[in-house]
Design a protein around this motif. Structure first.
Motif: not given
Length: 638
Positions: A536-545
């Protein structure tokens, strides 16, 4: 929770709580059983705190409330941190009671619990059964003889009772020094010594005498062990030598006491005899003649007799003549003779009183003279001592006066003697120093050697004491283990033979396997949760970037093209909608968790028996109102 409840019920039964056999869960505990269990645990943990509390609920509601408050205060004094009050005992719920009982069971002393659960052998089983019978009889209420049922008549009848009268017993024993017994003593033990049951005069005195003899033997053994550990080891002697030395000292002390008593008796006898001074003073008081007769101790009758029969011969002849003349004649009447006898008796009694007074006066004068003689003797000794000192002083002065005519020559001779003495002292001091140096070194060496030996001996002594303590502890442990082994063998023999050990083993293995599976599942769930959180943390960061990069690119082109500007607006709306969707999903998860928590709370509240407790509270409230109205009626009547 079932296993926890079984362990709690087993521990409560060991403390003396009468838990019924059909109760296998804390949920089935009643208010009476809860109060009894808590009071029993408090009495085992702290007797001073629990002995003042009753293990049964009183009938009155006010007394029940007071008992509940006392129990709550006692548990708080022991360190219980949870919420507790009278409602915990009167209107109980399962979680609170389980936590309270777990706290009290953890506070139970382990040694007493092990000792209570591990008695030794058949005697311990007998003692346990006796204690159970006594406990059962104590729980029965006393009733007058006319109201007793057959069971109460059997238990509360007075029965036969005997006083605790002890008599000394003669038991065979071996000699401590040699450990052997003489043949004559063995013959006496075998042929003439009565059995223990036949030695007391009454059969009822046999148990009391045996208990008294056993107590004496135990106290003697304990005193000897304490004396040997405190003084015997320090003497560095064997037990036989230490006993022999102690016996010799005791005999010597007895001899000294007897010798001192005999000396005091002889001094008293010598002091009771009058000395030559008293013998010389005696004729002046008319007490006797100087001769071989001495002043001996006697009674007032003997002194009166002596004073009566030691008068002059002429007076004695006259008295005898008077006595002859006073003999009754045929012409005299009996009344005259009786009157004459009464007169003679009165005169003799008067004479006896005068002589007694005279004897007392003489005794007082003798005491005064004795005190005066002792004072004079002390003064004489002091004068003789002072005269001896004066004679010595005069002799020194006389020698000095004799030396005065030739003073110069005498001074020269005295100076020569002083010089020779000083030279002699100097030579002797030098010789002493020569001898003193090696002696001092030898003394220091011996002191160091003695101190090292003392340290070594003290260390060895401490090691010996430690070994004795370890031996005693090992012996006690061996006795306990042997008793436990006997008890386990007895219990094993009493157990039913149809139950196999494999069933218990399979059950234990199943419990262990279930615990292991639960641990593995918990570990797996935790690892999955960590991985999901990571993803979840990885996807959230990827989405933000991704959104930041897309936003930057679209924003550059939106300044030149109108369609790109609309795309930028749609992109912003899409990002906002996705954010709201993620937030909605998170809120949904939070709501689901809260729903589960509320369901657990609902189950917990259902387990607290709120409705039944509310009914109990209403019933108790009605009972209190009735008690208050009855008390008010009594007050009005009074």
């Amino acid at each position: 929770m079932e296993e926890v409840d079984r362990i709690l019920i087993h521990s409560l039964r060991q403390t003396g709580t009468d838990v019924p056999e059909d109760v296998d869960s804390v949920k089935q505990f009643t208010s009476e059983l809860i109060v009894e269990a808590v009071v029993r645990c408090l009495r085992v943990i702290d007797p001073a705190l629990g002995n003042g509390l009753s293990p049964s609920l009183p009938p009155g509601m006010s007394a029940r409330f007071r008992l509940g408050m006392s129990l709550a205060q006692a548990c708080q004094d022991l360190g219980y941190k949870g919420e507790i009050g009278y409602q915990t005992f009167l209107y109980s719920n399962e979680p609170e009671i389980r936590s309270l009982l777990m706290f009290l069971v953890e506070k139970l002393p382990r040694e007493s619990a092990e000792a209570s659960s591990q008695p030794a052998g058949k005697s311990a089983l007998l003692l346990k059964s006796i204690a159970a019978q006594i406990k059962a009889q104590l729980f029965l209420p006393w009733a007058p003889p006319s109201c007793r049922l057959p069971l109460l008549c059997q238990m509360q009848s007075p029965g036969l009772s005997n006083g605790f009268h002890t008599q000394p017993l003669s038991l065979p024993h071996r000699s401590r020094s040699s450990g052997k017994t003489l043949k004559e003593v063995k013959d006496y033990y075998r042929d003439f010594l009565l059995p223990v049951t036949a030695q007391p005069s009454q059969n009822s005195s046999v148990p009391a005498s045996l208990l008294e003899q056993h107590a004496l033997d135990l106290s003697a053994a304990q005193e000897w062990e304490n004396e040997w550990n405190s003084q015997g080891l320090l003497s560095r002697l064997s037990p036989e030598d230490y006993r022999a030395r102690k016996r010799a000292r005791l005999q010597k002390r007895i001899e000294e006491q007897l010798r001192a008593a005999a000396q005091s008796c002889s001094d008293v006898q010598n002091a009771s005899r009058s000395g030559p001074d008293l013998v010389d003073l005696l004729p002046s008081f008319g007490g006797g003649t100087v001769g071989d007769q001495l002043l001996t101790k006697g009674t007032r009758f003997t002194h009166t007799e002596k004073f009566t029969f030691t008068q002059d011969p002429e007076k004695a002849v006259q008295q005898m003549a008077a006595a002859v003349n006073s003999l009754p004649t045929s012409h005299q009447s009996e009344e005259d003779i009786r009157a004459q006898q009464q007169e003679e008796l009165a005169s003799m009694q008067q004479q006896l009183q005068q002589l007694s007074l005279h004897v007392d006066e003489v005794g007082g004068d003798i005491k005064k003279l004795t005190v005066a003689i002792s004072k004079v003797s002390e003064e004489l000794k002091q004068q003789e001592q002072s005269n001896t000192e004066k004679v010595a002083t005069i002799r020194i002065k006389r020698q000095t006066v004799d030396l005065l005519p030739d003073a110069d020559n005498n001074l020269a001779k005295l100076q020569a003697l002083v010089d020779a003495s000083s030279r002699r002292v100097a030579s002797l001091s030098s010789q002493w120093e020569k001898h003193r140096a090696p002696l001092v070194e030898e003394q220091q060496r011996l002191k160091e050697l003695c101190s090292s030996q003392e340290l070594e001996s003290s260390r060895k002594l401490s090691e010996i004491k430690g070994l004795h303590e370890k031996i005693r502890q090992s012996a006690e442990d061996a006795k306990k283990k042997e008793g436990l082994y006997k008890q386990l063998v007895t219990e094993f023999e009493n157990l039913p033979k149809d139950v196999s050990r494999s069933a218990y083993t399979v059950r234990i293995l199943e419990i262990v396997g279930n615990i292991k599976k639960q641990k593995e599942e918990i570990t797996k769930i935790l690892s999955d949760t960590k991985e999901l959180q990571k993803e979840i943390n990885n996807l959230t960061g990827k989405l933000d970037r991704t959104f930041a990069v897309t936003d930057e690119l679209v924003f550059k082109d939106a300044k030149k093209d109108e369609s790109v500007r609309k795309s930028y607006k749609y992109l912003a709306a899409l990002h906002e909608n996705c954010t709201q969707l993620i937030q909605t999903i998170e809120d949904t998860g939070t709501i689901m968790r809260e729903i589960r928590d509320l369901e657990e709370q609902i189950e917990t509240e259902n387990g607290k028996k709120t409705l039944s407790n509310l009914e109990k509270i209403l019933e108790d409230y009605k009972a209190i109102r009735q008690e208050n109205s009855a008390l008010a009626a009594k007050i009005r009547e009074a």
